[in-house]
Design a protein around this motif. Structure first.
Motif, short mmCIF file in Angstrom:
data_model
loop_
_atom_site.label_atom_id
_atom_site.label_comp_id
_atom_site.label_asym_id
_atom_site.label_seq_id
_atom_site.Cartn_x
_atom_site.Cartn_y
_atom_site.Cartn_z
N THR A 9 0.84 -1.20 0.00
CA THR A 9 0.00 0.00 0.00
C THR A 9 0.87 1.26 0.00
OG1 THR A 9 -1.78 -1.18 1.12
CG2 THR A 9 -1.85 1.22 1.21
N TYR A 59 -3.13 -0.60 -2.29
CA TYR A 59 -3.93 -1.62 -1.62
C TYR A 59 -4.49 -2.62 -2.64
CZ TYR A 59 -7.17 -3.96 1.48
OH TYR A 59 -7.82 -4.93 2.19
N GLY A 60 -4.86 -2.14 -3.81
CA GLY A 60 -5.31 -3.05 -4.86
C GLY A 60 -4.23 -4.04 -5.24
N SER A 61 -2.98 -3.58 -5.33
CA SER A 61 -1.89 -4.49 -5.66
C SER A 61 -1.72 -5.54 -4.56
CB SER A 61 -0.58 -3.73 -5.89
OG SER A 61 -0.01 -3.26 -4.69
N LEU A 63 -4.18 -6.75 -2.72
CA LEU A 63 -5.26 -7.72 -2.89
C LEU A 63 -4.93 -8.74 -3.97
CD1 LEU A 63 -8.39 -5.37 -2.63
CD2 LEU A 63 -7.48 -6.92 -0.87
N TRP A 123 -6.27 -7.66 -13.75
CA TRP A 123 -6.69 -7.81 -12.36
C TRP A 123 -8.14 -8.27 -12.22
CZ3 TRP A 123 -4.79 -3.25 -8.81
CH2 TRP A 123 -3.39 -3.27 -8.73
N SER A 127 -9.35 -10.05 -8.79
CA SER A 127 -9.99 -9.29 -7.72
C SER A 127 -10.74 -8.10 -8.31
CB SER A 127 -8.95 -8.79 -6.71
OG SER A 127 -9.54 -7.90 -5.79
N ALA A 130 -9.92 -4.93 -6.35
CA ALA A 130 -8.66 -4.30 -6.75
C ALA A 130 -8.85 -3.52 -8.04
CB ALA A 130 -7.57 -5.36 -6.93
#
Length: 162
Positions: A9, A59-61, A63, A123, A127, A130
């Protein structure tokens, strides 16, 4: 799991901090001399927006990383694309604010946007959350591309080597 989450993050913010150092000086000097469209966001909005966007993409990375079991073979493409878009993101500020290469920065933004789109496509099956965290980033890149284009259009380079 806290360390990977916090690390991934925070990662995008590293380039943002260095970019901010370049931008801070240039926004008060060179940038003030440019013709800019009336609809551009105020200068004070940029750090707030980028902090939010960097946190969301980071944060997406995480997930995606978590869903794929870390840096596995399956993670090579989705996290590789993410890393590429992050490098392109970090490169824009030195090109635009550091080197004052407005046209090159515009071309770089188009490449960045395409890489972000590819990242989002890769992605999505992993997710959806994400992927959705990248949507505001893509929207901001569209605005940034339009802004960069207008600045390039309205500030012709007398040397024509841009």
């Amino acid at each position: 799991m806290w360390i990977p989450m916090l690390s991934l993050t925070a990662l995008p913010h590293i380039g943002g901090i260095f970019g901010g150092l370049i931008t801070r000086k240039e926004v008060k000097t060179w940038y003030t001399t440019l013709n800019k469209p009336s609809w551009r966001p105020p200068n004070a909005a940029f750090p707030v927006v980028w902090t939010t966007l960097y946190t969301g993409m980071g944060y997406g990375s995480y997930l995606v990383w978590k869903e794929l079991g870390g840096f596995s073979q399956d993670a090579m493409v989705p996290l590789g694309l993410y890393g590429l878009q992050l490098a392109l993101n970090w490169a824009w500020t030195p090109i635009f604010f550091g080197a004052h290469k407005i046209k090159l920065a515009l071309i770089e933004l188009v490449l960045l946007s395409g890489t972000v789109a590819a990242t989002m496509v890769s992605w999505y099956p992993i997710s959806r959350t994400a992927t959705l965290l990248m949507v505001p980033y893509m929207a901001w890149l569209c605005l940034a591309t339009c802004l960069n284009y207008c600045i390039w259009r309205d500030n012709p380079d007398p040397k024509k080597d841009d």
